[in-house]
Design a protein around this motif. Structure first.
Motif, short mmCIF file in Angstrom:
data_model
loop_
_atom_site.label_atom_id
_atom_site.label_comp_id
_atom_site.label_asym_id
_atom_site.label_seq_id
_atom_site.Cartn_x
_atom_site.Cartn_y
_atom_site.Cartn_z
N ALA A 75 0.84 -1.21 0.00
CA ALA A 75 0.00 0.00 0.00
C ALA A 75 0.87 1.25 0.00
O ALA A 75 0.45 2.31 0.44
N VAL A 116 -2.30 -2.90 -3.57
CA VAL A 116 -3.45 -2.03 -3.28
C VAL A 116 -3.19 -0.63 -3.86
O VAL A 116 -4.12 0.07 -4.24
N VAL A 120 -4.10 0.42 -9.42
CA VAL A 120 -3.84 -0.91 -8.88
C VAL A 120 -3.65 -1.98 -9.95
O VAL A 120 -2.82 -2.89 -9.78
N SER A 140 -6.00 -5.80 -5.39
CA SER A 140 -7.33 -5.69 -4.75
C SER A 140 -8.38 -5.32 -5.80
O SER A 140 -9.57 -5.59 -5.61
N ILE A 231 -11.46 0.20 1.90
CA ILE A 231 -10.37 -0.62 1.33
C ILE A 231 -9.68 -1.41 2.46
O ILE A 231 -9.23 -2.55 2.23
N VAL A 235 -9.21 -5.34 2.18
CA VAL A 235 -7.92 -6.03 2.32
C VAL A 235 -8.04 -7.13 3.38
O VAL A 235 -7.53 -8.24 3.20
#
Ligand code: NAD
Length: 313
Positions: A75, A116, A120, A140, A231, A235
């Motif tokens: 991320a 992520v 993406v 994701s 999000i 995740v």
């Protein structure tokens, strides 16, 4: 129980870690950020809640701490600078991944790598090009778009969104495809469900829902500068599916029939990441829209990737 690494301890990474800690999805979470102070502070904040939740151990660390991880979430983000071209941003993101992915592979070659960071789908393609086992790399993708889609249909229908089955496929972005033809409530096509309950339902309403799905992030960012709860939970759902080998179905980004492009399709998710792609029947408009979405991604990553190889570094 399993260890999860999170690289990038900003809003998204820290919230994903928090969601995993609250749910007891794993036993250990290591947060890694180039801003060490940020990683330490986020890890400490999360760790202080652990004794009152499921006792998950959260700490800040470095790449060697990923040894034995079942899953590594990326991320880490870099945003567009004023005046910077999209291609330049992509090249910068590719450079970030080129430094992160080999360090993951060195200590955790069997870990699933979950992208992520945006954009993406392209980040997933780049990470796959950098990983010796590309099948372990996934994004994701549209998991959150699908959740938003279900929530908006559920609101109209007066049905809890958990009981709405519908998917958003393609790019996590403007060209995403709402798959209305396979959207079901109680085994009924959504249009049938609405008609039988005399709930207004027409193309205008469907277009408004599609607009809201595609623009959800922008409107949240307008109000609070970032999106992270949705999000973070998404995740956590993917982490649960991977760590516990759930064979769950989520729309996630991975390879598809279009060369070099990663995009979202419904996928069976388990211990090795994407186990299988499950393609519901699409109507003609949806098929055309999905090909268009793949083309949009292909065009956007031209200059960065060719034949599955990075060409910008
Ligand atoms: P943020 O700025 O709060 O956090 C990003 C973090 O990454 C920072 O702490 C930064 O120090 C760290 N970082 C940058 N480069 C790094 C590197 N090379 N190594 C380690 N750490 C590094 O941003 P955010 O709000 O947390 O967003 C993170 C990313 O997630 C962005 O790309 C954003 O667009 C994306 N995002 C994706 C979705 C989705 O649905 N896929 C949803 C929301 C946000």
């Amino acid at each position: 129980m399993a260890k999860v690494g999170v690289i990038g301890a900003g809003f998204v990474g820290a919230t994903a870690a928090y969601a995993m800690m609250l749910n007891g999805t794993c036993s250990e979470i290591v947060l890694i950020d180039r801003d060490e102070a940020r990683a330490k502070a986020e890890a400490a904040d999360i760790a202080h809640g652990a004794p009152l939740a499921k006792g998950v151990r959260a700490y800040a660390g470095d790449y060697p701490d990923l040894k034995g991880a079942a899953l590594v979430v990326i991320a880490a983000g870099s945003n567009q600078k004023p005046g910077e071209s999209r291609l330049n941003l992509l090249a910068r993101n590719a450079a970030i991944l080129a430094s992160i992915v080999p360090q993951i592979v060195e200590v955790a070659p069997d870990a699933v790598v979950l992208l992520v960071s945006n954009p993406v789908d392209i980040m997933t393609s780049i990470a796959r090009a950098l990983h010796p086992t590309p099948s372990l790399v996934m994004g994701s993708g549209t998991i959150l778009d699908s959740a938003r889609f279900r929530q908006l249909i559920g609101e109209r229908a007066g049905v809890n969104a958990r009981y709405v089955h519908s998917y958003v496929m393609g790019e996590h972005g403007d060209s995403s495809v709402m798959c209305w033809s396979s959207a079901l409530i109680a085994g009924m096509p959504v249009a049938t469900f609405m008609r039988e309950r005399k709930i207004p339902w027409d193309d205008k309403i469907m277009d408004a829902i599609a607009y809201d799905v595609r623009n959800a992030a922008l409107s949240i960012i307008a109000g609070k500068h970032a999106t992270y709860y949705g999000i973070g939970i998404a995740v956590n759902s993917l982490a649960d599916a991977i760590i516990n080998d759930r064979h769950a179905v989520y729309t996630a980004s991975g390879s598809c029939a279009f060369d070099d492009v990663c995009l979202s399709l419904p996928r069976l998710i388990g211990r090795k990441g994407i186990l299988e792609t499950l393609m519901p029947p699409l109507n003609k408009d949806e098929s055309v829209a999905l090909s268009h979405s793949a083309q949009v991604l292909y065009d956007a990553q031209e200059g960065v990737l060719k034949d599955g190889k990075l060409i910008c570094l």
